[in-house]
Design a protein around this motif. Sequence first.
Motif, PDB file in Angstrom:
ATOM      1  N   ASP A 182      25.233  22.958 -27.434  1.00 27.69           N
ATOM      2  CA  ASP A 182      23.926  23.022 -26.777  1.00 27.69           C
ATOM      3  C   ASP A 182      23.256  21.652 -26.743  1.00 27.69           C
ATOM      4  N   LYS A 183      23.428  20.872 -27.809  1.00 31.01           N
ATOM      5  CA  LYS A 183      22.807  19.547 -27.872  1.00 31.01           C
ATOM      6  C   LYS A 183      23.425  18.577 -26.870  1.00 31.01           C
ATOM      7  N   LEU A 184      24.648  18.867 -26.432  1.00 32.77           N
ATOM      8  CA  LEU A 184      25.352  17.982 -25.506  1.00 32.77           C
ATOM      9  C   LEU A 184      25.406  18.558 -24.094  1.00 32.77           C
ATOM     10  N   SER A 185      24.658  19.611 -23.854  1.00 29.98           N
ATOM     11  CA  SER A 185      24.781  20.350 -22.590  1.00 29.98           C
ATOM     12  C   SER A 185      24.293  19.576 -21.371  1.00 29.98           C
ATOM     13  N   SER A 186      23.453  18.553 -21.561  1.00 30.60           N
ATOM     14  CA  SER A 186      22.932  17.791 -20.418  1.00 30.60           C
ATOM     15  C   SER A 186      23.947  16.797 -19.867  1.00 30.60           C
ATOM     16  N   VAL A 187      24.967  16.452 -20.658  1.00 23.37           N
ATOM     17  CA  VAL A 187      25.946  15.434 -20.256  1.00 23.37           C
ATOM     18  C   VAL A 187      26.854  15.998 -19.169  1.00 23.37           C
ATOM     19  N   ARG A 188      26.869  15.313 -18.021  1.00 17.19           N
ATOM     20  CA  ARG A 188      27.715  15.765 -16.912  1.00 17.19           C
ATOM     21  C   ARG A 188      28.904  14.846 -16.659  1.00 17.19           C
ATOM     22  N   LEU A 189      28.896  13.653 -17.299  1.00 23.43           N
ATOM     23  CA  LEU A 189      30.008  12.731 -17.088  1.00 23.43           C
ATOM     24  C   LEU A 189      30.248  11.893 -18.339  1.00 23.43           C
ATOM     25  N   CYS A 190      31.499  11.896 -18.820  1.00 21.78           N
ATOM     26  CA  CYS A 190      31.915  11.041 -19.929  1.00 21.78           C
ATOM     27  C   CYS A 190      32.796   9.933 -19.371  1.00 21.78           C
ATOM     28  N   ILE A 191      32.395   8.693 -19.592  1.00 17.88           N
ATOM     29  CA  ILE A 191      33.132   7.532 -19.095  1.00 17.88           C
ATOM     30  C   ILE A 191      34.094   7.081 -20.185  1.00 17.88           C
ATOM     31  N   ASP A 236      19.578   9.451 -13.510  1.00 19.62           N
ATOM     32  CA  ASP A 236      20.538   9.475 -14.612  1.00 19.62           C
ATOM     33  C   ASP A 236      19.985   8.814 -15.872  1.00 19.62           C
ATOM     34  N   VAL A 237      20.441   9.341 -17.010  1.00 19.58           N
ATOM     35  CA  VAL A 237      20.175   8.736 -18.318  1.00 19.58           C
ATOM     36  C   VAL A 237      21.533   8.358 -18.904  1.00 19.58           C
ATOM     37  N   MET A 238      21.780   7.063 -19.034  1.00 19.33           N
ATOM     38  CA  MET A 238      23.066   6.542 -19.498  1.00 19.33           C
ATOM     39  C   MET A 238      22.991   6.206 -20.983  1.00 19.33           C
ATOM     40  N   LEU A 239      23.894   6.781 -21.776  1.00 18.80           N
ATOM     41  CA  LEU A 239      23.960   6.490 -23.210  1.00 18.80           C
ATOM     42  C   LEU A 239      25.161   5.593 -23.480  1.00 18.80           C
ATOM     43  N   ASN A 240      24.906   4.451 -24.111  1.00 17.86           N
ATOM     44  CA  ASN A 240      25.963   3.468 -24.340  1.00 17.86           C
ATOM     45  C   ASN A 240      25.907   2.935 -25.767  1.00 17.86           C
ATOM     46  N   HIS A 241      27.052   2.939 -26.447  1.00 13.99           N
ATOM     47  CA  HIS A 241      27.143   2.342 -27.780  1.00 13.99           C
ATOM     48  C   HIS A 241      27.974   1.064 -27.755  1.00 13.99           C
ATOM     49  N   SER A 242      28.523   0.729 -26.572  1.00 18.89           N
ATOM     50  CA  SER A 242      29.364  -0.458 -26.449  1.00 18.89           C
ATOM     51  C   SER A 242      28.511  -1.721 -26.506  1.00 18.89           C
ATOM     52  N   PRO A 243      28.999  -2.795 -27.111  1.00 15.84           N
ATOM     53  CA  PRO A 243      28.202  -4.026 -27.217  1.00 15.84           C
ATOM     54  C   PRO A 243      27.891  -4.643 -25.862  1.00 15.84           C
ATOM     55  N   ASP A 297      27.440   5.583 -33.946  1.00 16.82           N
ATOM     56  CA  ASP A 297      27.046   6.543 -34.973  1.00 16.82           C
ATOM     57  C   ASP A 297      27.124   7.925 -34.337  1.00 16.82           C
ATOM     58  N   PRO A 298      28.137   8.731 -34.688  1.00 17.65           N
ATOM     59  CA  PRO A 298      28.313  10.029 -34.027  1.00 17.65           C
ATOM     60  C   PRO A 298      27.113  10.952 -34.169  1.00 17.65           C
ATOM     61  N   ASP A 299      26.466  10.941 -35.333  1.00 18.71           N
ATOM     62  CA  ASP A 299      25.284  11.790 -35.516  1.00 18.71           C
ATOM     63  C   ASP A 299      24.162  11.363 -34.573  1.00 18.71           C
ATOM     64  N   ALA A 300      23.955  10.043 -34.465  1.00 20.34           N
ATOM     65  CA  ALA A 300      22.897   9.532 -33.589  1.00 20.34           C
ATOM     66  C   ALA A 300      23.199   9.832 -32.128  1.00 20.34           C
ATOM     67  N   ILE A 301      24.476   9.787 -31.745  1.00 18.17           N
ATOM     68  CA  ILE A 301      24.853  10.089 -30.362  1.00 18.17           C
ATOM     69  C   ILE A 301      24.473  11.525 -30.010  1.00 18.17           C
ATOM     70  N   ILE A 302      24.770  12.448 -30.901  1.00 16.92           N
ATOM     71  CA  ILE A 302      24.439  13.853 -30.651  1.00 16.92           C
ATOM     72  C   ILE A 302      22.927  14.039 -30.545  1.00 16.92           C
ATOM     73  N   GLU A 303      22.194  13.413 -31.452  1.00 16.30           N
ATOM     74  CA  GLU A 303      20.734  13.536 -31.426  1.00 16.30           C
ATOM     75  C   GLU A 303      20.141  12.901 -30.171  1.00 16.30           C
ATOM     76  N   ASP A 304      20.684  11.744 -29.766  1.00 17.27           N
ATOM     77  CA  ASP A 304      20.180  11.070 -28.568  1.00 17.27           C
ATOM     78  C   ASP A 304      20.461  11.885 -27.308  1.00 17.27           C
ATOM     79  N   CYS A 305      21.629  12.515 -27.248  1.00 12.92           N
ATOM     80  CA  CYS A 305      21.960  13.342 -26.079  1.00 12.92           C
ATOM     81  C   CYS A 305      20.934  14.453 -25.896  1.00 12.92           C
ATOM     82  N   GLU A 306      20.552  15.078 -26.996  1.00 21.49           N
ATOM     83  CA  GLU A 306      19.567  16.161 -26.917  1.00 21.49           C
ATOM     84  C   GLU A 306      18.164  15.618 -26.665  1.00 21.49           C
ATOM     85  N   ARG A 307      17.806  14.562 -27.365  1.00 21.88           N
ATOM     86  CA  ARG A 307      16.438  14.019 -27.294  1.00 21.88           C
ATOM     87  C   ARG A 307      16.111  13.454 -25.918  1.00 21.88           C
TER      88      ARG A 307
END
Length: 511
Positions: free
Chosen positions: A268-277, A198-205, A232-242
Amino acid sequence: MTLYDLFRGSVQDFPERTAIICGEKRLTYRQLDAQINELTNDLIKWGIGKGERVGVYFPNCTFYPAMLYALLRIGAVFVPFNIRLSYFETVELIKLTGCSTFIFDRRYVGKEKEDKKHCPSILRWIAGDDEKVDKCNCKPHYELCPGESIDIAGEDEGLIIFTGGTTGNATGVVVTHDALVSRVVMKYRDEQRTMHYDVMLNHSPMFHTGGLSLMIQTLSAGGCFVMSEKFDPDAIIEDCERYQVTQMVLIPPNIIYSIADSPLMSSDKLSSVRLCIVAGGAADSTVVGKIFDTFENASIYLNYGSSENSITLGHIMSRKDFKQKPWRIKSVGIANMASFVRLLDENGNEVPTGEVGEAWGKSPAQMKYYLGRDSNAVNGWIPTGDLFRKDEDGYFYFVSRKKNMIKSGGESVYAEEVECVLKQHPDIKDCIVFGLPDRTYGDAVAAAIVPEVGKSLVGEEIVDFVKDRIASYKKPRKLFYVDEFPLTAAGKIARGEFTETLAARKPDYSI
């Protein structure tokens, strides 16, 4: 066993796998372990020893896990501080914890000179950045090699995390090493478990329980943890794809609108995400529907937890569930493994299925005690101050908080605390603070104010008055000026009915 032992398992199994990413910086498990070992021996040179409480004052960065594991290895207590708090709030928390060392981002260098006057418990002020701390030239009494730790008992304190509890005043939650390990182990029976792929993306402190727990969970499993310093919503989208993110956090859930409205938005940029917490606020059918529309391949994890961790609830909602069982949106799930929950009435009796009661919890992952106040625990059972009901299938539904608390932008804001500040203003006679539904913040902090006779209030000045005294996120975003408050038969403000009336009215000032 400690958290560092779990992390070392990931180092041995996946040494060249990316462990953590923040901005343009990334570290493999081998590199992160080397940084931890260097930092550990630097802390030993500074004379930090077992049982000492060490304040850590940093934004999200790759240095956070290094500091956590280094302090745990030498038996010190990790105490993360909220960098969004005001100077005076921070000083009060230092006094509460009795920290002997304060390690801070060097961007705040200079502040420690002033702090020395107010924080006599601090023996060492140590500046650092996202790679290292300032060196100490003292000769160490000992050094640790990679993988080594000093002798630590499971009941030893390992973490103090701050929570507002039900009073509005920050309280230190003390957690042992055994409880920290239990928080990881219990997750492997949870639907939201994180695996090595898994690759976990977190913006929470990281200074909040949610962000810190997800980082620990991911690094213990051998996964990749991607953190951002701020939302940063733009960065979140870019990170999901990258980075081909598989799990990500939505705190509060209403931030989905910012992501969906981004000019970079593409399914398409968010297609890898299988779970939103989803956490930090209520998620109604509109919000959940928007999440499913935005993340076309994802399910949603709805949950309830706390810094005390006496109760952990959660469940995954798929698109099929959303269509066939829409009422489950309001549920925060079932009790996780080894998390025991009782719903009690005011007399301490368990309520029947379907009726509302206060949740009391018991778990091997729960805190040891509060700093400065009683937990009111009974035979190991801890009251949450939150009201729930449970259905016949074992799903819990959050009803209300026993005391006023507003979840705004993922932060807990307590009405009484903001009211206390507002009442210090010379032109304010009385006030009440409450939450109003808001698309951006989940709940926006609002205040109804009775001015002193003959005084005119300026909204911007009132908001600045609050911001100067407590954290900015606690400021009221909507102000209503009223002549008086309606009272109940008992002489108390009829808060519920009155705030409903105000909700239908245009604010006199808003930001």
